[in-house]
Structures are given as structure tokens and as C-alpha cells.
Write a protein that holds these residues in place. Sequence first.
Motif, short mmCIF file in Angstrom:
data_model
loop_
_atom_site.label_atom_id
_atom_site.label_comp_id
_atom_site.label_asym_id
_atom_site.label_seq_id
_atom_site.Cartn_x
_atom_site.Cartn_y
_atom_site.Cartn_z
N TRP A 73 -54.91 15.92 18.30
CA TRP A 73 -54.97 14.66 17.52
C TRP A 73 -54.67 14.12 16.59
N VAL A 74 -53.65 15.33 15.46
CA VAL A 74 -53.11 15.46 14.06
C VAL A 74 -51.97 15.10 14.85
N GLN A 75 -50.90 15.91 16.05
CA GLN A 75 -49.81 15.20 16.26
C GLN A 75 -49.72 13.66 17.00
N LYS A 76 -50.94 13.43 17.43
CA LYS A 76 -50.83 12.10 17.89
C LYS A 76 -51.50 11.10 16.91
N ASN A 79 -44.21 16.29 12.97
CA ASN A 79 -43.25 17.50 12.21
C ASN A 79 -43.32 18.89 11.20
N ARG A 80 -44.69 17.76 10.67
CA ARG A 80 -44.34 18.71 9.86
C ARG A 80 -45.64 19.41 8.96
N VAL A 81 -46.11 20.30 10.20
CA VAL A 81 -47.55 20.02 9.92
C VAL A 81 -47.68 21.71 9.34
N LYS A 91 -48.00 26.09 20.77
CA LYS A 91 -46.63 25.99 20.24
C LYS A 91 -46.88 24.26 20.55
N GLY A 92 -45.52 24.08 18.78
CA GLY A 92 -45.41 23.27 18.87
C GLY A 92 -46.15 22.17 18.92
N LEU A 93 -46.93 22.62 17.47
CA LEU A 93 -48.07 21.81 17.30
C LEU A 93 -48.56 21.54 16.28
N PHE A 94 -47.60 22.95 15.64
CA PHE A 94 -47.27 23.25 14.21
C PHE A 94 -46.10 23.57 13.47
#
Length: 583
Positions: free
Chosen positions: A190-193, A203-205, A227-230
Motif C-alpha cells: 500500500w505504501v509503495q502504491k 524508492n526511499r522507504v 523484495k523491492g518494497l523497501f
Amino acid sequence: MLQQICLAMLFLVVCNGNASNPTVTVDQGQIIGKRLQFRAQDTDFDVDAYLGIPYAEAPVGPLRFKPPVPKEWQGELNAHEYGNSCPQPAWPDLHWFTLGKTSEDCLILNVYVPVPVRPNRAVLLWIHGGAYSMGAGSFEDFETYPIASLGDVILVSINYRLGVFGFLATGDEVVPGNMGMLDQLEAMKWVQKNIKAFGGDPNRVTIFGESAGSSSVSLHTLSPLSKGLFSGAIMQSGVATSTWAVLEDKTHIPKGAFGIGKLVGCEKEDTKQLVDCLVDVPTDDLLNASQRMMEVFPEDPEAFPFAPVYDDHFIPDRPDTLIKKRSFNHVNIMAGYNADEGTTEFAFFYPDAIEKPHINVTEYESYMAASKLNLTPLQNDALELVYFDNDMLTDPNPNYFDAYVRILQDYSFACSTDTYLRGAAEADAGSVYAYYFNHHPSKSIINTPWSGACHADDLVFFGIHFTPNDFNLTDVEVEMTLKMIQYWTNFAKTGNPNIGTENEEASSPAAKLLEWPQFTLDKRMYKELSPSMNNIPDPSGISCKLWNDYFPKLDAALADKQQECKSHWSKEGKESCSGEATP
């Protein structure tokens, strides 16, 4: 006209209707928050808070014990109030904790945005602790939103299913387990979206957590699903290899599910029938039964069955195996622990004690037996050499308190953190930093004068004393808070706790921070989190060499000797080394 002013930049749309009702527009509609204010160092800070945002459907009915389903909604969402906390047992009487309402409809998150709003801020995503069975992402009187303004980042805090609701597993495909971990994963998606709409940079989570939240973060650094979410991960008192982090014995996993079934009238023959029955059990009945597990099965591993399991999916193998295989996601890592993690256990046993409890030899042996370390006589002798001082060997009535606390800390926290850090450095997946929190707060989490830097005391230094509560720390401790927040938020921004921007010099006078060296295999340096902020060598190097290197070698040597002995007596046709008759 001012009420209609909107700031639009790229995909960022933030509309402030008025000072108390900030509004954010996402794909599904408008989220209406509220403005919070706090005061620090004679300065007022404003934070736009969006509270109780649902990221997944309520996991009830047929969705109970299932992976989360993304929440669908359209129109306008009022995000003024905290959402429900997930069902959990009553907490001990802690002076800072107000849980609020609980419900299975609890898969929500909170977003805190510094004012003035601007685009491309780094993001810190908080995963709370509580033994996978208690806690909440945010609740009144224990807020960490000052991190957002003081560190100039966006803060997100999340709820996830707890206890039997989040971590029941049947040991097969019916309920593989780890629903709570998949909830965390869904919140990260959800945060990525959506975080760009709040001014955040997807890109900076950096995900960060304490205790069970910390081990959760560690598991995400090893899970292929994450992978890729933070881009960064901060672990505060717990990693994937901590002794309590994952249930690794698959033979005991279904026992927990069938055990809970017996207590709620769902005594069934197979796992599908069991789960079909458990789905209809009222929330309170299921929660109360899970609390009774330790009473009903005090000596069995199913007494504490509700934790992550390696499921060939989210956790594809044993965490220590994943670390040995260097199966790290490519992220920057910070991890550490507190100097007196083990005192928390005694603080609840001796809540009114003014001085450090005196633990005699009988009590020490009883505690050691209850800890289920399963040590051999030779290993116990080795512990005495490392943990007992001269006074203990000569005093007719020594106090075993310090020795036991150190054993518990090293076994449960320090040495697993050492294993994880070395594995991360060896994998070279990103920059690695280590810390050692050893400051005894003037007002600790458990409010005990002899507990030292106990479990969770680091949480006091993330700004909660700037919000309404009773953590009245000293001026020196407030300065320590500001430094810790700067280290954490710098790390979120750049992957380096020393600098907050890519073109900033690590030695910049403006930073007012002592440089934090990277943790490497040849120089295992830790940042001492205290008013001095010194850099120190590995604080548990000798004791962790005992646990991580010597004990495995000793076990292997004894196993080889036992096998050699059995082989010899088997050839002779006589009894084995254990005294049992050989075939």
C-alpha cells in the motif's frame, strides 16, 4: 479561495481545506486527516496525521486465517481517529499504555506528514513489537510522530494480526501460517502504491521495528516476497535468528492449532475440519482460549505456538540457512540491542522492588531450567567461566542476578544479532551499521530503578516525551533523543546514518553527530547509543564467540565421539555408549 488551494507536483496532490482538515487525494478518493501539534526545544511543529486508513479488508468470516485482501473503497475517507487495535490479551499495568478499542477489523495504517508538505520525502515505516501477540502501530500517549517533523521524513505505522489470528498454522496448505507477516507485506505494498500522494518517495522507504517488530523487519530482509518494497531496514532488539523469532520445529506447529481447537469445542480429525470450525468461533472465545494455552499445556512446545513459521513461501527456509546462503534482499541494514534486555523479565516478577533482586543458586538453577536452553554439563561449566565473576565463586551466598540477565540477553538477543550482522556484511547486500543502547533512562518503559537499559527502553528516545505523557527526561536525554532521531532519519534518507543528503559531507559541522562507522567483518564496530555516542568494538564479542562458535564445535565434537563409541561397541556386539543394548 485559500480553502481551494492545492499543491500539485508530478503525482503529488495535497489539498489543505483548512489547518485542521488536511486532505490527500489517492486513486480511490480523498483521505481527510487532521493536524497535530507538538512543542520541542521552544519550537512548535505541525504534523498532518491521517489515522486509521484501511489497507486490507476485515479478516473475518471466511477471510479469517487467510492472506489479506486489499481494501477497496471509493469517495471520501475520514481519517481523523485511530483505528481499532487487533485483538490481544490485556497488557500488564504499564504507566504509558492506553490500548483503545479492539476488533478483528484492524488492518489499518497511519501516515504522519511534516508541515509544510513537500514532495519526495524519505519514509520510515514502523512495525510494532509485542511478542507477535500484543501492541498496535499507534495509540494515544505513546506516539512517535515527532520523528516526522524533527527528522523531516514521513512516518507510517501499521497494525497486523496478532496471536492466534495472525500466526495460527496447521503445518499444511490449509493454513500455512504467517498471516500477520503477510499483513505487514500488504501494508508495505500500500505504501509503495500510495505514499507519493502524501509527498513520500517510494524508492526511499525504510522499515523499522522493535522486539517482534524488529524480528519481523529482519524476516522481510530475507523473504523473497518482500523484495523491492523497501530500501532500508532497522532492527531494534530482535532478528530472524533470535531464539524466539520463528517456530522452526514443524512437527509441533499443528499441535498448537489442534490444541486451541480442543479449548473452543472444535476437536476435529483433520486440519480442514478444524479450521472450518475455528472460523465461526467468536473473537473473544478464541482470544481467551489462546491465553489459556500456557496453563493447559505448560510443558509442551504448543504452549506458545503463535509466531512466524518457515512455510516454503514467505519464509522459504530456516533463517540461519537463509543467512548462510546469503539470501538477503539488497537493502541497507542497521541492527542492535540494549545492554540490559534480560532485566525486563524480573521487572514483572518484582514490580515493587527498589533494589536489584537477589537471586540465589536455587532460583538461578530454576530460571535456567525454565529457559529451556538444554545445555550439557560441559556447556554449563563454560557459562560459569564466562559469566561468573570472582565474587560469585567465593561468596557463600552470591547474587546470580547479573549472570542470569547477561546469559538471557546474549542467548536471546546479542548473539543472534551478531550472527545476522556478520551474515549481512558477508552478503554485501548494502551498507551495515550496528548499535549498542546502554543508557538507563531517568524514566524507563517499565519504570523500575534497577532495570538498566532494559528491553524497549530505546523507544523512549524517539520523541514520545514531546507528546502528552509522563516521560520527563533530562536536558541531556532530550539532546540524546535529537541525535538518535537524526541518525535514524539520515539512514532513511541516504542509507548512511551520518548524512541526510547525498552531497552532504559526513563530517559536516551542521550535523553535530559523531561519525558512525560501518560494521565490517574485520572491524565489528558498534555505535554506543548514550549521551556520549561513542564508537566501541563488539560489546559481546567474547560471550557470543562462546554461543556462536565454541558451543557448535563442542556439540559436533561430542557427537563425533558418541558415534565413534557406538560404532566401536556395535562391532564388538556389546552395549552402546549410552548403556543400551545394540542390535
